[in-house]
Design a protein around this motif. Structure first.
Motif, PDB file in Angstrom:
ATOM      1  N   ALA A   1       1.035  -1.058  -0.238  1.00 19.64           N
ATOM      2  CA  ALA A   1       0.020  -0.048   0.114  1.00 19.64           C
ATOM      3  C   ALA A   1       0.548   1.183   0.376  1.00 19.64           C
ATOM      4  CB  ALA A   1      -0.846   0.228   0.692  1.00 19.64           C
ATOM      5  N   SER A   2       0.518   2.304  -0.290  1.00 21.49           N
ATOM      6  CA  SER A   2       1.111   3.409  -1.051  1.00 21.49           C
ATOM      7  C   SER A   2       0.502   4.042  -0.271  1.00 21.49           C
ATOM      8  CB  SER A   2       1.820   3.890  -2.056  1.00 21.49           C
ATOM      9  OG  SER A   2       0.964   3.625  -3.093  1.00 21.49           O
ATOM     10  N   TRP A   3       0.013   5.742  -0.625  1.00 18.84           N
ATOM     11  CA  TRP A   3      -0.638   6.950  -0.245  1.00 18.84           C
ATOM     12  C   TRP A   3      -0.511   8.045  -1.095  1.00 18.84           C
ATOM     13  CZ3 TRP A   3       0.118  11.812   2.019  1.00 18.84           C
ATOM     14  CH2 TRP A   3       1.046  11.964   2.454  1.00 18.84           C
ATOM     15  N   TYR A   4      -1.829   8.702  -1.177  1.00 18.88           N
ATOM     16  CA  TYR A   4      -1.617  10.234  -1.737  1.00 18.88           C
ATOM     17  C   TYR A   4      -2.447  11.049  -1.509  1.00 18.88           C
ATOM     18  CZ  TYR A   4      -6.093   8.692  -3.758  1.00 18.88           C
ATOM     19  OH  TYR A   4      -7.221   8.044  -4.294  1.00 18.88           O
TER      20      TYR A   4
ATOM     21  N   THR B   1      -5.279  -4.604   6.091  1.00 22.36           N
ATOM     22  CA  THR B   1      -3.699  -4.990   6.919  1.00 22.36           C
ATOM     23  C   THR B   1      -2.738  -4.944   6.676  1.00 22.36           C
ATOM     24  OG1 THR B   1      -5.857  -7.010   7.682  1.00 22.36           O
ATOM     25  CG2 THR B   1      -3.494  -6.707   9.232  1.00 22.36           C
ATOM     26  N   ALA B   2      -1.812  -4.198   7.995  1.00 22.03           N
ATOM     27  CA  ALA B   2      -0.416  -3.658   7.648  1.00 22.03           C
ATOM     28  C   ALA B   2      -0.053  -4.848   8.080  1.00 22.03           C
ATOM     29  CB  ALA B   2      -0.345  -2.381   8.126  1.00 22.03           C
ATOM     30  N   LEU B   3       0.896  -5.721   7.908  1.00 20.02           N
ATOM     31  CA  LEU B   3       1.453  -6.638   7.768  1.00 20.02           C
ATOM     32  C   LEU B   3       2.401  -6.514   9.223  1.00 20.02           C
ATOM     33  CD1 LEU B   3       1.857  -8.797   4.740  1.00 20.02           C
ATOM     34  CD2 LEU B   3       0.029  -8.532   6.069  1.00 20.02           C
ATOM     35  N   ASP B   4       3.539  -5.424   8.954  1.00 21.08           N
ATOM     36  CA  ASP B   4       4.167  -5.216  10.127  1.00 21.08           C
ATOM     37  C   ASP B   4       3.806  -4.854  11.563  1.00 21.08           C
ATOM     38  OD1 ASP B   4       3.301  -2.821  10.031  1.00 21.08           O
ATOM     39  OD2 ASP B   4       5.216  -1.521   9.283  1.00 21.08           O
ATOM     40  N   SER B   5       2.507  -4.528  11.459  1.00 20.60           N
ATOM     41  CA  SER B   5       1.874  -4.014  12.818  1.00 20.60           C
ATOM     42  C   SER B   5       0.599  -4.768  13.471  1.00 20.60           C
ATOM     43  CB  SER B   5       1.498  -2.582  13.247  1.00 20.60           C
ATOM     44  OG  SER B   5       0.860  -2.192  12.272  1.00 20.60           O
ATOM     45  N   GLY B   6      -0.294  -5.258  12.399  1.00 15.78           N
ATOM     46  CA  GLY B   6      -1.256  -5.609  12.818  1.00 15.78           C
ATOM     47  C   GLY B   6      -2.898  -5.048  12.285  1.00 15.78           C
ATOM     48  N   ARG B   7      -2.163  -4.422  12.439  1.00 21.66           N
ATOM     49  CA  ARG B   7      -3.326  -3.339  12.673  1.00 21.66           C
ATOM     50  C   ARG B   7      -4.484  -3.015  10.998  1.00 21.66           C
ATOM     51  NH1 ARG B   7      -0.421   2.959  14.119  1.00 21.66           N
ATOM     52  NH2 ARG B   7      -2.863   3.772  14.330  1.00 21.66           N
ATOM     53  N   ARG B   8      -5.009  -3.156  11.346  1.00 22.52           N
ATOM     54  CA  ARG B   8      -6.417  -3.217  10.481  1.00 22.52           C
ATOM     55  C   ARG B   8      -7.401  -1.824  10.262  1.00 22.52           C
ATOM     56  NH1 ARG B   8     -10.216  -8.275  11.381  1.00 22.52           N
ATOM     57  NH2 ARG B   8     -10.263  -7.347  13.822  1.00 22.52           N
ATOM     58  N   ILE B   9      -7.890  -1.242   9.570  1.00 22.25           N
ATOM     59  CA  ILE B   9      -8.644  -0.321   9.165  1.00 22.25           C
ATOM     60  C   ILE B   9      -9.953  -1.038   8.074  1.00 22.25           C
ATOM     61  CG2 ILE B   9      -7.261   1.449  10.161  1.00 22.25           C
ATOM     62  CD1 ILE B   9      -7.214   2.538   7.108  1.00 22.25           C
ATOM     63  N   ILE B  10     -10.367  -0.786   7.847  1.00 21.92           N
ATOM     64  CA  ILE B  10     -11.877  -0.811   7.155  1.00 21.92           C
ATOM     65  C   ILE B  10     -11.823   0.854   6.286  1.00 21.92           C
ATOM     66  CG2 ILE B  10     -14.258  -0.852   5.966  1.00 21.92           C
ATOM     67  CD1 ILE B  10     -14.808  -2.935   8.581  1.00 21.92           C
ATOM     68  N   VAL B  11     -11.382   0.947   4.273  1.00 26.18           N
ATOM     69  CA  VAL B  11     -11.814   2.037   4.095  1.00 26.18           C
ATOM     70  C   VAL B  11     -12.431   1.666   2.890  1.00 26.18           C
ATOM     71  CG1 VAL B  11      -9.083   2.245   4.084  1.00 26.18           C
ATOM     72  CG2 VAL B  11     -10.088   0.853   2.403  1.00 26.18           C
ATOM     73  N   ARG B  12     -12.467   2.776   2.031  1.00 28.76           N
ATOM     74  CA  ARG B  12     -13.777   2.739   1.067  1.00 28.76           C
ATOM     75  C   ARG B  12     -12.919   3.011  -0.686  1.00 28.76           C
ATOM     76  NH1 ARG B  12     -17.060   6.558  -1.299  1.00 28.76           N
ATOM     77  NH2 ARG B  12     -19.130   5.845  -2.006  1.00 28.76           N
ATOM     78  N   ILE B  13     -13.246   2.229  -1.066  1.00 20.44           N
ATOM     79  CA  ILE B  13     -12.789   2.857  -2.615  1.00 20.44           C
ATOM     80  C   ILE B  13     -13.458   3.055  -3.772  1.00 20.44           C
ATOM     81  CG2 ILE B  13     -11.288   1.149  -4.759  1.00 20.44           C
ATOM     82  CD1 ILE B  13     -10.783  -0.928  -2.542  1.00 20.44           C
ATOM     83  N   ASN B  14     -13.079   4.681  -3.692  1.00 24.00           N
ATOM     84  CA  ASN B  14     -13.428   5.408  -5.072  1.00 24.00           C
ATOM     85  C   ASN B  14     -13.267   5.532  -5.636  1.00 24.00           C
ATOM     86  OD1 ASN B  14     -12.568   7.442  -3.218  1.00 24.00           O
ATOM     87  ND2 ASN B  14     -14.026   8.530  -3.055  1.00 24.00           N
ATOM     88  N   ASP B  15     -11.655   5.331  -6.452  1.00 24.99           N
ATOM     89  CA  ASP B  15     -10.712   6.147  -7.332  1.00 24.99           C
ATOM     90  C   ASP B  15      -9.584   4.968  -7.833  1.00 24.99           C
ATOM     91  OD1 ASP B  15     -10.031   7.959  -8.667  1.00 24.99           O
ATOM     92  OD2 ASP B  15      -8.970   8.773  -7.316  1.00 24.99           O
TER      93      ASP B  15
ATOM     94  N   ALA C   1      -6.597   7.469   5.956  1.00 23.61           N
ATOM     95  CA  ALA C   1      -6.194   5.632   5.946  1.00 23.61           C
ATOM     96  C   ALA C   1      -4.638   6.083   6.613  1.00 23.61           C
ATOM     97  CB  ALA C   1      -7.127   5.011   4.621  1.00 23.61           C
ATOM     98  N   ALA C   2      -4.173   6.252   5.508  1.00 23.27           N
ATOM     99  CA  ALA C   2      -2.441   5.514   6.046  1.00 23.27           C
ATOM    100  C   ALA C   2      -1.983   5.713   7.232  1.00 23.27           C
ATOM    101  CB  ALA C   2      -1.457   6.601   4.505  1.00 23.27           C
ATOM    102  N   ASP C   3      -2.384   7.405   7.690  1.00 20.24           N
ATOM    103  CA  ASP C   3      -2.222   8.260   9.126  1.00 20.24           C
ATOM    104  C   ASP C   3      -3.232   6.868   9.924  1.00 20.24           C
ATOM    105  OD1 ASP C   3      -1.079   9.939  10.787  1.00 20.24           O
ATOM    106  OD2 ASP C   3      -2.725  11.505  10.721  1.00 20.24           O
ATOM    107  N   LEU C   4      -4.749   6.744   9.669  1.00 24.24           N
ATOM    108  CA  LEU C   4      -4.793   6.097  10.659  1.00 24.24           C
ATOM    109  C   LEU C   4      -3.972   4.275  10.521  1.00 24.24           C
ATOM    110  CD1 LEU C   4      -7.985   5.711  11.932  1.00 24.24           C
ATOM    111  CD2 LEU C   4      -8.494   4.823  10.105  1.00 24.24           C
ATOM    112  N   ILE C   5      -3.949   3.453   9.915  1.00 21.28           N
ATOM    113  CA  ILE C   5      -3.099   2.135   9.567  1.00 21.28           C
ATOM    114  C   ILE C   5      -1.932   2.524  10.489  1.00 21.28           C
ATOM    115  CG2 ILE C   5      -2.481   1.544   7.190  1.00 21.28           C
ATOM    116  CD1 ILE C   5      -3.797  -0.310   7.660  1.00 21.28           C
ATOM    117  N   GLY C   6      -1.340   3.459   9.820  1.00 22.65           N
ATOM    118  CA  GLY C   6       0.328   4.549  10.736  1.00 22.65           C
ATOM    119  C   GLY C   6       1.085   4.050   9.737  1.00 22.65           C
ATOM    120  N   ILE C   7       0.923   4.133   7.858  1.00 21.60           N
ATOM    121  CA  ILE C   7       1.780   3.638   7.120  1.00 21.60           C
ATOM    122  C   ILE C   7       2.855   5.440   6.346  1.00 21.60           C
ATOM    123  CG2 ILE C   7       1.562   1.233   7.097  1.00 21.60           C
ATOM    124  CD1 ILE C   7       0.595   2.531   3.922  1.00 21.60           C
ATOM    125  N   LYS C   8       1.988   6.299   6.849  1.00 22.97           N
ATOM    126  CA  LYS C   8       2.244   7.218   6.655  1.00 22.97           C
ATOM    127  C   LYS C   8       3.352   7.314   6.534  1.00 22.97           C
ATOM    128  CE  LYS C   8       0.736  11.986   6.993  1.00 22.97           C
ATOM    129  NZ  LYS C   8       1.340  13.051   7.519  1.00 22.97           N
TER     130      LYS C   8
END
Length: 189
Positions: free
Chosen positions: A62-65, A100-114, A131-138
């Motif tokens: 995952a990356s972020w924008y 699910t972030a595989l390094d931390s195990g943190r999980r979130i639900i996101v809505r794909i619209n793009d 979303a990246a901030d919430l899951i901890g990868i920002k």
């Protein structure tokens, strides 16, 4: 007093109101209907074929924008970087996924619209900044993840349509996380 100034003021006010209605840029209202699958399309020489995928479950990066604030998403909504949303190359718009972030195990639900990501490197999803901030990868920019399609409650759907986070999910238990990491390592060989 002549009626002309009153008429001119009324016309000016009506014109101003009609122009302010256009200020939204013609963006589509945030909604779960209609679901848009879309036709095949090509970006940088790669063809993508959108399709329904009720059992979607993939590993990748995952990356972020977030610098595209105010642009139109692929399904016509206004992109808001702080919202909990994402881009995917082929899943229907909108689709809800658990990331699910595989390094931390943190999980979130996101809505794909793009649509996206269109850069290589095993990227399978672009998360919004929120979303990246919430899951901890920002801070890292990208991270290994599991993405699987889910059907969240209507309450969570509503929260995501409003730009808010869905109900918090417990992190993946360590034993399951180890199995996911092994599966990811095997898929990248």
């Amino acid at each position: 007093m002549s009626p002309h100034p009153v008429i001119r003021q009324s016309v000016a006010a009506a014109l101003l109101l009609s122009l302010s209605a256009c200020a939204g840029g013609g963006f589509r209202a945030v909604s779960d209907t209609p679901v848009k699958i879309g036709s095949a399309y090509s970006v940088r020489g790669t063809t993508y074929v959108p399709a329904a995928a009720p059992s979607y479950d993939m590993m990748g990066y995952a990356s972020w924008y977030g610098s595209e604030s105010g642009n139109r998403t692929a399904n016509g909504e206004k992109f808001r970087p702080g919202w909990i949303s994402a881009a995917h190359t082929t899943l229907p718009l909108p689709t809800y996924v658990e990331v699910t972030a595989l390094d931390s195990g943190r999980r979130i639900i996101v809505r794909i619209n793009d649509r996206g990501p269109f850069a290589g490197g095993g990227r399978i999803i672009d998360l919004s900044r929120g979303a990246a901030d919430l899951i901890g990868i920002k801070e890292r920019g990208h991270a290994p993840v599991r993405v699987r399609r889910v059907e969240p409650s209507e309450k969570d759907r509503k929260r995501l349509r409003e730009g808010k986070a869905a109900a918090a999910l417990k992190p993946v238990p360590e034993r399951e996380l180890q199995a996911l990491r092994s599966r990811f390592a095997a898929s990248t060989r």
